[in-house]
Design a protein around this motif. Structure first.
Motif, PDB file in Angstrom:
ATOM      1  N   ILE A 296      57.582  11.748  42.612  1.00 34.10           N
ATOM      2  CA  ILE A 296      57.555  12.821  41.614  1.00 34.10           C
ATOM      3  C   ILE A 296      56.107  13.504  41.709  1.00 34.10           C
ATOM      4  CG2 ILE A 296      59.362  12.114  40.094  1.00 34.10           C
ATOM      5  CD1 ILE A 296      57.095  10.761  38.530  1.00 34.10           C
ATOM      6  N   GLU A 297      55.395  13.315  42.344  1.00 34.20           N
ATOM      7  CA  GLU A 297      53.948  13.741  42.023  1.00 34.20           C
ATOM      8  C   GLU A 297      53.232  13.620  43.413  1.00 34.20           C
ATOM      9  OE1 GLU A 297      52.062  12.883  38.072  1.00 34.20           O
ATOM     10  OE2 GLU A 297      50.428  12.138  39.479  1.00 34.20           O
ATOM     11  N   GLU A 298      52.271  14.612  43.634  1.00 40.59           N
ATOM     12  CA  GLU A 298      51.687  14.246  44.882  1.00 40.59           C
ATOM     13  C   GLU A 298      50.320  15.050  44.904  1.00 40.59           C
ATOM     14  OE1 GLU A 298      53.711  14.999  48.428  1.00 40.59           O
ATOM     15  OE2 GLU A 298      52.308  14.564  49.725  1.00 40.59           O
ATOM     16  N   GLU A 299      49.228  14.595  45.180  1.00 34.86           N
ATOM     17  CA  GLU A 299      47.987  15.315  45.008  1.00 34.86           C
ATOM     18  C   GLU A 299      47.233  15.162  46.335  1.00 34.86           C
ATOM     19  OE1 GLU A 299      45.106  14.067  41.926  1.00 34.86           O
ATOM     20  OE2 GLU A 299      45.886  12.045  41.882  1.00 34.86           O
ATOM     21  N   THR A 300      46.392  16.051  46.525  1.00 33.23           N
ATOM     22  CA  THR A 300      45.467  15.823  47.886  1.00 33.23           C
ATOM     23  C   THR A 300      44.015  15.622  46.941  1.00 33.23           C
ATOM     24  OG1 THR A 300      46.725  17.533  49.203  1.00 33.23           O
ATOM     25  CG2 THR A 300      44.525  16.902  49.698  1.00 33.23           C
ATOM     26  N   LEU A 301      43.193  14.542  47.533  1.00 27.07           N
ATOM     27  CA  LEU A 301      42.264  14.299  46.695  1.00 27.07           C
ATOM     28  C   LEU A 301      40.963  15.001  47.492  1.00 27.07           C
ATOM     29  CD1 LEU A 301      42.472  10.163  46.212  1.00 27.07           C
ATOM     30  CD2 LEU A 301      42.693  12.170  44.248  1.00 27.07           C
ATOM     31  N   GLU A 302      40.282  15.714  46.745  1.00 24.86           N
ATOM     32  CA  GLU A 302      39.303  16.389  47.633  1.00 24.86           C
ATOM     33  C   GLU A 302      38.165  15.327  47.617  1.00 24.86           C
ATOM     34  OE1 GLU A 302      39.108  19.634  48.059  1.00 24.86           O
ATOM     35  OE2 GLU A 302      40.786  19.740  47.057  1.00 24.86           O
ATOM     36  N   ASP A 303      37.264  15.567  48.848  1.00 23.76           N
ATOM     37  CA  ASP A 303      36.347  14.385  49.382  1.00 23.76           C
ATOM     38  C   ASP A 303      35.225  13.812  48.150  1.00 23.76           C
ATOM     39  OD1 ASP A 303      36.931  14.023  51.728  1.00 23.76           O
ATOM     40  OD2 ASP A 303      35.163  14.887  52.726  1.00 23.76           O
ATOM     41  N   GLU A 304      35.006  14.943  47.228  1.00 26.22           N
ATOM     42  CA  GLU A 304      34.011  14.575  46.184  1.00 26.22           C
ATOM     43  C   GLU A 304      34.618  13.590  45.194  1.00 26.22           C
ATOM     44  OE1 GLU A 304      31.433  17.083  44.343  1.00 26.22           O
ATOM     45  OE2 GLU A 304      30.698  18.232  46.083  1.00 26.22           O
ATOM     46  N   ALA A 305      35.888  14.014  44.831  1.00 23.65           N
ATOM     47  CA  ALA A 305      36.736  13.023  43.751  1.00 23.65           C
ATOM     48  C   ALA A 305      36.672  11.706  44.481  1.00 23.65           C
ATOM     49  CB  ALA A 305      37.898  14.110  43.448  1.00 23.65           C
ATOM     50  N   SER A 306      37.336  11.580  45.690  1.00 23.38           N
ATOM     51  CA  SER A 306      37.606  10.469  46.229  1.00 23.38           C
ATOM     52  C   SER A 306      36.133   9.712  46.420  1.00 23.38           C
ATOM     53  CB  SER A 306      38.221  10.739  47.618  1.00 23.38           C
ATOM     54  OG  SER A 306      38.246   9.580  48.573  1.00 23.38           O
ATOM     55  N   PHE A 307      35.140  10.163  46.680  1.00 27.18           N
ATOM     56  CA  PHE A 307      33.779   9.625  46.724  1.00 27.18           C
ATOM     57  C   PHE A 307      33.435   8.761  45.430  1.00 27.18           C
ATOM     58  CE2 PHE A 307      29.370  10.189  45.761  1.00 27.18           C
ATOM     59  CZ  PHE A 307      28.649   9.455  46.668  1.00 27.18           C
ATOM     60  N   ARG A 308      33.773   9.827  44.276  1.00 32.16           N
ATOM     61  CA  ARG A 308      33.432   9.301  43.048  1.00 32.16           C
ATOM     62  C   ARG A 308      34.226   8.103  42.816  1.00 32.16           C
ATOM     63  NH1 ARG A 308      32.797  14.669  41.514  1.00 32.16           N
ATOM     64  NH2 ARG A 308      34.860  14.737  40.691  1.00 32.16           N
TER      65      ARG A 308
END
Ligand code: SF4
Length: 376
Positions: A296-308
């Motif tokens: 029901i939900e899918e998001e791609t994580l930006e590198d910076e968000a994933s880093f944090r």
């Protein structure tokens, strides 16, 4: 590529007063249908996820052991068909006293489950009733003993403090009992009153008496003392283990590595993309049966968000987060990224760099949430 797999069983015998998890009581009629649907979802796999080789499998909930031994072993055997399994795979299951007996535990052990996490919460019957648990202290001890007799040596229990009516003395007694059981791992949580739980309503109506901050602080001190004396090492904010018995599955989360998730409400995190299944178990079955997607939900994580996220999750562990790993994975230097904020946290003694790791200090650990909020 090696990976981890989480299987969500959203059923419980009764709903506890503090629980905000995706779990439901009174859906026994759905068990068979849900197991079939989960097996179908497993065999379909996660699009784009590959099937990998599993290092860890975790059956969580809810209370997975409300399912029968044959339903649980069916799920595990489908896992083995759908994935290749590492020879030293860690297979954990969450269990609650009152939903296991010797035969079920023996069947689980024989089917390859090698780690059991028992939701005890307290060894005081009055406290157990106050939080809505279905079992007594004696039944909890019996569940641990039955698990040991069934062959489980990698045994964990969950305990909670800050419970209604709990005194520092009764917390001591719960810890003493836990320490006498030959466990290899303990998870200890301070009760938090979550939204949309019976406890939240009781707090609003002034009907819930919880220990004061001072008592909770004393309980923190008692925990540290008993845990160290019994030879457990804290390796994460809420988790303690004897040497060699840290939960490999949970470390996957704290290192923010990829994992597959199957079942209602389960999350998969793969190759920078995160997807979440529908939470409602009936809806989940209905979608699988209709050959429709349960996502029901899918998001791609930006590198910076994933880093944090990787920094924050890594700081939950006592060893901290590896600076080389961050550089290798994201090409980002933590010093440059956080600049002044990081320096202040180090100068004020909340964080420290030891060899390749950035970690919370002993002084910083009680303020973990505040430190993380600065870095989020
Ligand atoms: S047994 Fe666990 S998952 Fe089930 S209601 Fe209680 S706390 Fe929630």
């Amino acid at each position: 590529m090696n990976s981890s797999l989480y299987l969500h069983i959203p059923f419980c015998a009764a709903k506890c007063n503090y629980c905000s998890f995706n779990s439901y009581a009174g859906l026994d009629d759905l068990h068979d249908r849900y197991v079939r649907a989960m097996c179908v979802e497993l065999l379909q796999g996660v699009p784009g996820g590959g099937q990998g080789r599993l290092d860890t499998v975790f059956l969580g909930g809810g209370t997975p052991t409300v399912l029968s031994a044959s339903q649980l072993t069916q799920i595990l055997s489908v896992c083995c068909s759908a994935f290749s399994i590492s020879p030293d795979v860690e297979i954990s299951i969450e269990a609650n006293p009152g939903t296991v007996d010797r035969d079920k535990l023996t069947a689980l052990f024989r089917s390859g489950v090698n780690r059991l996490s028992i939701g005890v919460q307290s060894f005081n019957d009055r406290e157990l009733r106050a939080i809505g648990r279905i079992h007594t202290a004696v039944e909890a001890i019996k569940a641990v003993e039955m698990a040991q007799a069934a062959g489980f040596s990698n045994l964990s229990v969950d305990l909670m403090y800050g419970l209604p009516g709990q005194s520092t003395e009764s917390w001591k007694r719960s810890l003493e009992t836990a320490m006498s059981l030959g466990l290899k791992h303990i998870s200890i949580y301070n009760l938090t009153v979550e939204e949309r739980t019976p406890f939240e309503k009781m707090v609003r109506e002034g009907r819930l008496q919880l220990p004061g901050d001072e008592d909770v602080e004393i309980m923190d001190g008692i925990t540290a003392e008993y845990i160290a004396a019994a030879g457990f090492e804290q390796y994460e904010i809420s988790n303690y283990a004897k040497v060699g018995y840290q939960s490999r599955h949970n470390i996957t989360y704290w290192e923010n590595r990829d994992y597959f998730g199957f079942g209602a409400g389960a999350v998969s995190c793969l190759n920078g993309s995160r997807r979440r299944n529908t939470e409602n178990p009936k809806e989940y079955c209905h979608l699988v049966e209709g050959e429709k997607s349960v996502v029901i939900e899918e998001e791609t994580l930006e590198d910076e968000a994933s880093f944090r996220e990787t920094v924050i999750m890594g700081l939950r562990m006592n060893r901290g987060v590896s600076l080389c790993m961050l550089k290798r994975r994201y090409g980002i230097s933590i010093e440059k990224y956080y600049g002044e904020i990081l320096q202040q946290l180090i100068v004020s003694g909340m964080l420290e760099e030891v060899a390749d790791f950035l970690r919370l200090t002993d002084k910083g650990r009680p303020f973990a949430n505040r430190v993380m909020a600065e870095l989020v």
